[in-house]
Design an enzyme around this catalytic site. Structure first.
Site, PDB file in Angstrom:
ATOM      1  N   ASN A  34       0.843  -1.220   0.000  1.00  0.00           N
ATOM      2  CA  ASN A  34       0.000   0.000   0.000  1.00  0.00           C
ATOM      3  C   ASN A  34       0.873   1.263   0.000  1.00  0.00           C
ATOM      4  O   ASN A  34       0.365   2.376   0.093  1.00  0.00           O
ATOM      5  CB  ASN A  34      -0.965   0.006   1.193  1.00  0.00           C
ATOM      6  CG  ASN A  34      -0.237   0.175   2.530  1.00  0.00           C
ATOM      7  OD1 ASN A  34       0.991   0.285   2.554  1.00  0.00           O
ATOM      8  ND2 ASN A  34      -0.987   0.213   3.614  1.00  0.00           N
ATOM      9  N   ASN A  37       4.683   2.992   3.750  1.00  0.00           N
ATOM     10  CA  ASN A  37       5.935   3.195   4.491  1.00  0.00           C
ATOM     11  C   ASN A  37       7.148   3.156   3.568  1.00  0.00           C
ATOM     12  O   ASN A  37       8.268   2.891   3.999  1.00  0.00           O
ATOM     13  CB  ASN A  37       6.072   2.101   5.577  1.00  0.00           C
ATOM     14  CG  ASN A  37       7.109   2.486   6.613  1.00  0.00           C
ATOM     15  OD1 ASN A  37       7.418   3.675   6.765  1.00  0.00           O
ATOM     16  ND2 ASN A  37       7.683   1.509   7.275  1.00  0.00           N
ATOM     17  N   SER A 125       9.937 -11.962  14.401  1.00  0.00           N
ATOM     18  CA  SER A 125      11.101 -11.189  14.855  1.00  0.00           C
ATOM     19  C   SER A 125      11.635 -11.753  16.164  1.00  0.00           C
ATOM     20  O   SER A 125      10.868 -12.261  16.984  1.00  0.00           O
ATOM     21  CB  SER A 125      10.667  -9.727  15.048  1.00  0.00           C
ATOM     22  OG  SER A 125      11.639  -9.002  15.789  1.00  0.00           O
ATOM     23  N   TYR A 150       4.278  -3.253  19.093  1.00  0.00           N
ATOM     24  CA  TYR A 150       4.827  -3.832  17.852  1.00  0.00           C
ATOM     25  C   TYR A 150       5.258  -5.281  18.114  1.00  0.00           C
ATOM     26  O   TYR A 150       4.850  -6.200  17.411  1.00  0.00           O
ATOM     27  CB  TYR A 150       6.022  -3.018  17.353  1.00  0.00           C
ATOM     28  CG  TYR A 150       6.893  -3.812  16.423  1.00  0.00           C
ATOM     29  CD1 TYR A 150       8.082  -4.381  16.878  1.00  0.00           C
ATOM     30  CD2 TYR A 150       6.496  -4.062  15.115  1.00  0.00           C
ATOM     31  CE1 TYR A 150       8.857  -5.159  16.039  1.00  0.00           C
ATOM     32  CE2 TYR A 150       7.277  -4.833  14.277  1.00  0.00           C
ATOM     33  CZ  TYR A 150       8.459  -5.384  14.753  1.00  0.00           C
ATOM     34  OH  TYR A 150       9.217  -6.171  13.924  1.00  0.00           O
ATOM     35  N   LYS A 154       3.755  -9.198  16.777  1.00  0.00           N
ATOM     36  CA  LYS A 154       4.532 -10.319  16.211  1.00  0.00           C
ATOM     37  C   LYS A 154       4.154 -11.626  16.925  1.00  0.00           C
ATOM     38  O   LYS A 154       3.912 -12.654  16.306  1.00  0.00           O
ATOM     39  CB  LYS A 154       6.039 -10.072  16.342  1.00  0.00           C
ATOM     40  CG  LYS A 154       6.585  -9.012  15.417  1.00  0.00           C
ATOM     41  CD  LYS A 154       6.370  -9.363  13.956  1.00  0.00           C
ATOM     42  CE  LYS A 154       6.951  -8.319  13.018  1.00  0.00           C
ATOM     43  NZ  LYS A 154       6.591  -8.560  11.608  1.00  0.00           N
ATOM     44  N   TYR A 178      13.477 -13.125  12.646  1.00  0.00           N
ATOM     45  CA  TYR A 178      14.709 -12.462  12.238  1.00  0.00           C
ATOM     46  C   TYR A 178      15.370 -11.832  13.428  1.00  0.00           C
ATOM     47  O   TYR A 178      14.678 -11.307  14.302  1.00  0.00           O
ATOM     48  CB  TYR A 178      14.456 -11.296  11.290  1.00  0.00           C
ATOM     49  CG  TYR A 178      13.462 -11.468  10.221  1.00  0.00           C
ATOM     50  CD1 TYR A 178      12.741 -10.373   9.784  1.00  0.00           C
ATOM     51  CD2 TYR A 178      13.224 -12.692   9.611  1.00  0.00           C
ATOM     52  CE1 TYR A 178      11.817 -10.483   8.760  1.00  0.00           C
ATOM     53  CE2 TYR A 178      12.302 -12.826   8.597  1.00  0.00           C
ATOM     54  CZ  TYR A 178      11.594 -11.716   8.175  1.00  0.00           C
ATOM     55  OH  TYR A 178      10.683 -11.814   7.173  1.00  0.00           O
ATOM     56  N   PHE A 179      16.671 -11.725  13.394  1.00  0.00           N
ATOM     57  CA  PHE A 179      17.373 -10.953  14.396  1.00  0.00           C
ATOM     58  C   PHE A 179      17.504  -9.529  13.839  1.00  0.00           C
ATOM     59  O   PHE A 179      16.455  -8.925  13.504  1.00  0.00           O
ATOM     60  CB  PHE A 179      18.646 -11.700  14.807  1.00  0.00           C
ATOM     61  CG  PHE A 179      18.224 -12.856  15.697  1.00  0.00           C
ATOM     62  CD1 PHE A 179      17.534 -13.941  15.163  1.00  0.00           C
ATOM     63  CD2 PHE A 179      18.414 -12.804  17.068  1.00  0.00           C
ATOM     64  CE1 PHE A 179      17.062 -14.967  15.994  1.00  0.00           C
ATOM     65  CE2 PHE A 179      17.950 -13.838  17.888  1.00  0.00           C
ATOM     66  CZ  PHE A 179      17.270 -14.909  17.351  1.00  0.00           C
ATOM     67  N   ASN A 180      18.685  -8.985  13.657  1.00  0.00           N
ATOM     68  CA  ASN A 180      18.708  -7.597  13.184  1.00  0.00           C
ATOM     69  C   ASN A 180      19.104  -7.509  11.716  1.00  0.00           C
ATOM     70  O   ASN A 180      20.288  -7.572  11.403  1.00  0.00           O
ATOM     71  CB  ASN A 180      19.665  -6.774  14.058  1.00  0.00           C
ATOM     72  CG  ASN A 180      19.059  -6.504  15.413  1.00  0.00           C
ATOM     73  OD1 ASN A 180      18.729  -7.437  16.165  1.00  0.00           O
ATOM     74  ND2 ASN A 180      18.859  -5.240  15.740  1.00  0.00           N
ATOM     75  N   ASN A 200      16.854   2.621  13.612  1.00  0.00           N
ATOM     76  CA  ASN A 200      17.808   1.516  13.674  1.00  0.00           C
ATOM     77  C   ASN A 200      19.252   1.995  13.519  1.00  0.00           C
ATOM     78  O   ASN A 200      19.541   3.015  12.888  1.00  0.00           O
ATOM     79  CB  ASN A 200      17.465   0.466  12.603  1.00  0.00           C
ATOM     80  CG  ASN A 200      16.125  -0.228  12.868  1.00  0.00           C
ATOM     81  OD1 ASN A 200      15.339  -0.393  11.973  1.00  0.00           O
ATOM     82  ND2 ASN A 200      15.878  -0.637  14.117  1.00  0.00           N
ATOM     83  N   ARG A 232      23.995  -7.534  19.522  1.00  0.00           N
ATOM     84  CA  ARG A 232      22.917  -8.026  18.670  1.00  0.00           C
ATOM     85  C   ARG A 232      23.467  -9.032  17.672  1.00  0.00           C
ATOM     86  O   ARG A 232      24.683  -9.131  17.468  1.00  0.00           O
ATOM     87  CB  ARG A 232      22.271  -6.867  17.891  1.00  0.00           C
ATOM     88  CG  ARG A 232      21.563  -5.828  18.755  1.00  0.00           C
ATOM     89  CD  ARG A 232      20.271  -6.370  19.324  1.00  0.00           C
ATOM     90  NE  ARG A 232      19.533  -5.379  20.089  1.00  0.00           N
ATOM     91  CZ  ARG A 232      19.749  -5.067  21.349  1.00  0.00           C
ATOM     92  NH1 ARG A 232      20.715  -5.707  22.020  1.00  0.00           N
ATOM     93  NH2 ARG A 232      19.011  -4.155  21.965  1.00  0.00           N
TER      94      ARG A 232
END
Ligand code: WQD
Length: 340
Positions: A34, A37, A125, A150, A154, A178-180, A200, A232
């Protein structure tokens, strides 16, 4: 006949990289987004990398009719669901926006996948693990109560997938935690496009290096870690994208052992903020302007994956070094500034 994969949120950072890898593996890919973002930069970059236009549908996955229309007019063998809001801080200020968008869109995708026999791959995540008691985290590590709406969406979407698979015969799904995710495609034609001031670390680093930001603030150097900064598991975006292809292969080749499976997608290597900054300076031969700032609320001290299950079951493991990833991130930032 090639199988077709729908990538919801496919114009975004992770979705665009996954689209490239799926296409290069031989899948037909439909991108639907859409554009709330992102802009068309990554979509155009994907088409440039592949040398052809991909089907692109501008739509909102909260629009149930539009989702049903999409699945009724295209054969969709699997759907990868990225379309969601993902800013941790914003989710604290706007919980209802996050719960309605992230849950409604996935409920619509699950309903359509059930009705049309599509496999489901959900973009989860490591945030579901919160502040882990033991490291590295495995898929059996307990989920901690989410520290943001958020993160809670998840966890709730993982439960939506788990319960739907259990109830509706034939529906199968995988959640990738996922990690980072960091870095950019080696072509420097697609990458991370944060809107406004990046939350981030890596986009803030590259924007500081290019001069868009004055100074990087390192949020705390008094954590109980070797150098005092948070650790991380930074996963290269192309390695991450390849994990999605491996998961789609597993679903569509009927190799799943359970109808609902979870895999950690990380390198298994902890890297601290300071180590990342130093690696960025070294590999790109530059000096970064940074200062030590107070801790950021909500940050966990350290988290990294035990990625052995994905290696065993998906035949996937991270291949790129953090130096390669940081060089690609810098090349992407220079491309955006017209300096490549
Ligand atoms: C990493 C480290 C910061 C910015 C979040 C989400 C997670 C996923 C990835 C979407 C931390 C430090 C950061 C800065 C800094 N997002 N930092 N200065 O918070 O681990 O994870 O993004 O799926 O769900 O929770 O990533 O990059 O924001 O922070 O010192 O300007 O860098 O304190 O230690 P995080 P991050």
């Amino acid at each position: 006949m090639n199988k077709t994969v729908l990538v919801s949120g496919g114009a975004g950072f992770i979705g665009s990289h996954v689209t490239v890898e799926l296409s290069q593996k031989g899948y037909e890919v439909i991108i639907a987004d859409n554009m709330s973002n992102c802009d068309e930069t990554n979509y155009r970059g994907v088409c440039a990398i592949l040398g052809r236009e991909l089907p692109f549908i501008r739509m909102d996955f909260c629009d149930r009719k539009a989702v049903e229309e999409l699945f009724s007019t295209h054969r969709i063998d699997a759907v990868i669901h990225f379309a969601a809001f993902k800013a941790v801080g914003e989710s604290v200020e706007e919980p209802l926006k996050y719960y309605s968008n992230n849950l409604e869109s996935f409920i619509n995708v699950l309903g359509a996948a059930r009705a049309h026999g599509s496999g489901v791959l959900f973009s989860s995540s490591a945030t579901v693990y919160g502040e882990p008691d033991e490291l590295p985290v495995t898929e059996k590590s307990p989920r901690q109560s989410a520290t943001s709406p958020y993160g809670n969406t998840k966890q709730m979407c993982e439960d939506l997938l788990r319960d739907s698979v259990k109830a509706y015969k034939g529906l199968k799904g995988i959640a990738l935690r996922y990690f980072n995710p960091i870095g950019a495609h080696p072509s420097a034609l697609i990458g991370e496009l944060p809107r406004g001031v990046p939350n981030n670390l890596v986009p803030f680093i590259t924007q500081t290096a290019i001069g868009k930001r004055e100074c990087l603030s390192i949020f705390g150097d008094d954590y109980p870690t070797p150098d005092g900064t948070c650790q991380r598991d930074y996963i290269d975006i192309v390695d991450l994208a390849k994990a999605h292809v491996a998961a789609v292969d597993r679903i569509l080749e009927g190799r799943m052992k359970e109808d609902y499976e979870i895999f950690n997608v990380g390198t298994g290597r902890p890297v601290s903020v300071m180590e990342l900054v130093k690696a960025f300076e070294k590999v790109n031969n530059l000096k970064l302007n940074y200062r030590i700032a107070p801790r950021r609320a909500g940050d966990v001290t350290a988290i990294w994956a035990d990625p052995s299950l994905a290696e065993k079951e998906l035949g996937w493991k991270a291949e790129r070094s953090v130096e390669q990833t940081l060089a690609a991130a810098w090349a992407w930032e220079k491309h955006l500034a017209g300096k490549d």
